[in-house]
Design an enzyme around this catalytic site. Structure first.
Site, PDB file in Angstrom:
ATOM      1  N   ASP A 171      -8.966   1.911  -3.694  1.00  0.00           N
ATOM      2  CA  ASP A 171      -9.189   3.040  -4.601  1.00  0.00           C
ATOM      3  C   ASP A 171     -10.303   2.753  -5.595  1.00  0.00           C
ATOM      4  OD1 ASP A 171      -7.015   4.677  -3.575  1.00  0.00           O
ATOM      5  OD2 ASP A 171      -5.695   3.196  -4.456  1.00  0.00           O
ATOM      6  N   HIS A 201      -2.126  -3.879  -5.330  1.00  0.00           N
ATOM      7  CA  HIS A 201      -1.620  -2.868  -4.402  1.00  0.00           C
ATOM      8  C   HIS A 201      -0.143  -3.104  -4.155  1.00  0.00           C
ATOM      9  CE1 HIS A 201      -1.262  -0.381  -0.758  1.00  0.00           C
ATOM     10  NE2 HIS A 201      -2.373   0.204  -1.161  1.00  0.00           N
TER      11      HIS A 201
END
Length: 428
Positions: free
Chosen positions: A363, A306
């Site tokens: 995600d 991330h």
């Protein structure tokens, strides 16, 4: 203790104040730099620029911390609901029981669309992107409630927020129904927020869809974990539009358009596309991972690592538990989910992933959860938008409530041609 920062330009020294946030975040206030020196700062992509002060969300990417209004995301995920979290994010504190009951009542009261709005869906082609429909219909909804354009006090703000948060799920479900050629279902006033959305998505005439508690809980967590995430692309867009004194509906519709971009809201879609590529190619997960390690430019690792969280994404830990429980309950037979679990195992055990901190992010797990629920891939970003609405509204409210708020107006460094003379057509 106040500090200053000294900047030397053209042989002259200039001092600027520093700003310290409540969590000891530090910044240099250069808001008077241009007036005093003629210079501006250049920060392409705003990666080192604080565009505002905000009291909504705190993130520490190095420590894996995410808090809404000071409350850790782990506590909200364990104890709260999406509706309560939405109230917290917008109004800055946990609601009393009476306040929560009133807000829930408003959500039920405003869950219906005006019947004329149902006809608007017929104007879109069946293959229209649901995000296009969502952004258009949010603006269309506001036309049927013109009093919501002028928010004068907390009561009208609460009503406008409830209308938007409630109707967005009705719009989302209706856009899906239109795309598959099924009749649009009306919301059920006895259902909670998440159950109601799933009912409108998957019920058909004479056969009502009733989600399992595990599915409803997973969707509830998905929405809570996406409720806000500081000054990301779509939230910054909402604030930019709101600074012009645009109404809440128009500002949030702009947020939908920003979220539409594949680099923002499309990350969980990219996860499913990666899994689908592995399945169709017949490649083993181990082979795919090895080719990624060799920096095969044709292959990308989606759903891992991330930009903000450098060690782990706190949201991914929460969604992993929900995903495990939901998949065990549903007994879903899906080859893509099998591949996803193999990818997860590789990321958690392979030194390549561990050394580079390429952990499965939110995600990755949200893509798995949404697919297992039966949500089609083209609706994934719509689901993201549903979850993010409270954060957009809260950021709109900060702009609206600030008496010193000015229209946002970034500067630029011009790199085009210098002075040119107009050339008549016959001489070109």
């Amino acid at each position: 203790m106040s500090h200053t920062c000294r900047i030397e330009l053209d042989g002259q020294s200039h001092e600027f104040p520093t700003v310290e946030g409540t969590e000891n975040e530090l910044a240099v206030d250069i808001s008077t730099l241009r007036d005093r020196t003629g210079y501006i700062t250049l920060d392409d992509g705003y990666g080192n620029t604080g565009s505002c002060t905000s009291a909504i969300t705190y993130i520490d990417g190095d420590k894996g911390i995410l808090r809404y209004r000071g409350i850790p995301i782990e506590q909200l995920a364990e104890h709260s609901t999406f509706v309560e979290t939405a109230w917290l994010v917008i109004w800055g504190r946990l609601p009393t029981q009476a306040e929560l009951d009133h807000f829930s009542h408003l959500l039920t009261q405003h869950e219906m669309m005006h019947e004329s709005l149902r006809n608007h869906f017929q104007g879109f082609p069946p293959n229209a992107n649901p995000m296009a429909i969502l952004s258009a219909m949010i603006n269309a909804v506001s036309c049927y409630d013109p009093e919501m354009m002028q928010i004068e006090d907390e009561f009208t703000l609460e009503s406008a927020a409830a209308r938007l948060i409630s109707k967005v799920r009705t719009i989302a479900a209706a856009s899906y129904k239109m795309s598959v050629g099924q009749p649009m279902d009306y919301p059920h006033p006895e259902y909670h927020y998440c159950e109601n959305f799933l009912h409108m998505m998957f019920s058909i005439p004479y056969r009502e869809y009733v989600p399992t508690p595990e599915v409803a809980r997973a969707l509830n967590l998905f929405l809570i974990l996406h409720a806000d995430h500081e000054q990301n692309c779509s939230t910054s867009t909402v604030r930019m539009v709101a600074s012009s004194q645009a109404n809440m509906f128009a500002s949030c519709a702009a947020g939908v358009c920003a979220l539409w971009g594949p680099l923002h809201g499309g990350a969980n879609v990219a996860v499913i596309e990666m899994l689908e590529f592995i399945r169709q190619s017949g490649m083993k997960v181990s082979e795919y991972v090895e080719r990624v390690k060799m920096k095969d430019t044709k292959l990308r690792l989606m759903g891992f690592g991330h930009r903000v969280y450098k060690n782990f994404d706190p949201r991914s830990k929460i969604l992993k538990v929900a995903a495990d429980k939901m998949l065990a309950k549903l007994s879903v037979n899906d080859p893509l989910l099998d591949i996803a679990l193999q990818m997860e195992d590789a990321a958690l055990n392979d030194p390549y992933f561990i050394e580079r901190k390429l952990y499965p992010n939110v995600d990755f797990y949200s893509g798995i959860i949404l697919r297992a629920m039966g949500i089609p891939v083209n609706m994934f970003t719509v689901m993201f938008a549903m979850g993010r609405l409270p954060g957009w509204i809260a950021n709109w409210k900060e702009i609206h409530d600030n008496p010193k708020s000015r229209i946002y107006r970034p500067r630029q460094i011009y790199t085009g041609r210098t002075l040119q003379n107009y050339v008549p057509m016959d001489q070109r």
